[in-house]
Write an enzyme that holds these catalytic residues in place. Structure first.
Site, PDB file in Angstrom:
ATOM      1  N   GLY A  93     -24.191  34.783 -14.649  1.00  0.00           N
ATOM      2  CA  GLY A  93     -25.472  34.399 -14.062  1.00  0.00           C
ATOM      3  C   GLY A  93     -25.422  34.148 -12.566  1.00  0.00           C
ATOM      4  O   GLY A  93     -26.343  33.562 -11.997  1.00  0.00           O
ATOM      5  N   HIS A 100     -19.497  29.353  -5.003  1.00  0.00           N
ATOM      6  CA  HIS A 100     -20.090  28.042  -4.745  1.00  0.00           C
ATOM      7  C   HIS A 100     -19.969  27.171  -5.977  1.00  0.00           C
ATOM      8  O   HIS A 100     -20.117  27.647  -7.094  1.00  0.00           O
ATOM      9  CB  HIS A 100     -21.550  28.147  -4.287  1.00  0.00           C
TER      10      HIS A 100
HETATM   11  P1  5GP Z   1     -26.042  31.050  -8.401  1.00  0.00           P
HETATM   12  O1  5GP Z   1     -27.108  31.453  -9.384  1.00  0.00           O
HETATM   13  O2  5GP Z   1     -25.526  32.214  -7.627  1.00  0.00           O
HETATM   14  O3  5GP Z   1     -24.962  30.220  -9.030  1.00  0.00           O
HETATM   15  O4  5GP Z   1     -26.745  30.046  -7.420  1.00  0.00           O
HETATM   16  C1  5GP Z   1     -27.310  30.417  -6.209  1.00  0.00           C
HETATM   17  C2  5GP Z   1     -28.070  29.203  -5.717  1.00  0.00           C
HETATM   18  O5  5GP Z   1     -28.313  29.376  -4.350  1.00  0.00           O
HETATM   19  C3  5GP Z   1     -29.423  28.990  -6.402  1.00  0.00           C
HETATM   20  O6  5GP Z   1     -29.423  27.702  -7.001  1.00  0.00           O
HETATM   21  C4  5GP Z   1     -30.423  29.089  -5.254  1.00  0.00           C
HETATM   22  O7  5GP Z   1     -31.469  28.158  -5.368  1.00  0.00           O
HETATM   23  C5  5GP Z   1     -29.571  28.833  -4.032  1.00  0.00           C
HETATM   24  N1  5GP Z   1     -29.989  29.503  -2.822  1.00  0.00           N
HETATM   25  C6  5GP Z   1     -30.285  30.836  -2.686  1.00  0.00           C
HETATM   26  N2  5GP Z   1     -30.614  31.122  -1.425  1.00  0.00           N
HETATM   27  C7  5GP Z   1     -30.521  29.962  -0.721  1.00  0.00           C
HETATM   28  C8  5GP Z   1     -30.748  29.613   0.642  1.00  0.00           C
HETATM   29  O8  5GP Z   1     -31.094  30.430   1.492  1.00  0.00           O
HETATM   30  N3  5GP Z   1     -30.547  28.313   0.989  1.00  0.00           N
HETATM   31  C9  5GP Z   1     -30.156  27.369   0.094  1.00  0.00           C
HETATM   32  N4  5GP Z   1     -30.004  26.112   0.546  1.00  0.00           N
HETATM   33  N5  5GP Z   1     -29.933  27.656  -1.208  1.00  0.00           N
HETATM   34  C10 5GP Z   1     -30.123  28.934  -1.611  1.00  0.00           C
END
Ligand code: 5GP
Ligand code: ZN
Length: 116
Positions: A93, A100
């Protein structure tokens, strides 16, 4: 560093973010779309796609990040604990392909997987 990676740009300050913590190796910032009252992410400054791409050379960095997570969580008011989530690859996902650790807490944190 990866040219078109949004989290590399955030770590370099080229895209604004609400900073939680920074040192020479890592950067932490609030998630733009939080799922709980406290939701921030801890990333390495160096571009690393996910745990799938990690190897022995990343061991110290990953250890540092895991040990830092509870300190930052406490500083953000999560004295009672927190959830960490690391999505790895499309099958996990993951949406942003720069490793991160999500650190999530406050309010009611439901069980992660609903059973039956
Ligand atoms: P993943 O689904 O890859 O584990 O999580 C990506 C996270 O990055 C999501 O929770 C999303 O809200 C966050 N996110 C995506 N783009 C940005 C951004 O430009 N700034 C910040 N602060 N968070 C972001
Ligand atoms: Zn990156």
């Amino acid at each position: 560093m990866s040219e078109n990676c949004i989290f590399c740009k955030i770590a370099r300050g080229e895209i604004p973010s609400r900073k939680v913590y920074e040192d020479e190796n890592v950067y932490a910032f609030h998630d733009i779309n939080p799922v709980a009252p406290v939701h921030f992410m801890l990333i390495p400054k160096q571009h690393l796609v996910s745990l799938v791409e990690a190897d022995e050379s990343h061991a110290a960095l990953l250890g540092k990040m895991l040990l830092l997570a509870p300190k930052l969580a406490r500083e953000q008011g999560l004295e009672n604990g927190f959830r960490t989530v690391i999505n790895s690859g499309k099958g996990g996902g993951q949406e942003v392909f720069h490793l991160h650790i999500h650190i999530i807490g406050g309010g009611i944190i439901p069980p992660m997987v609903k059973r039956g």
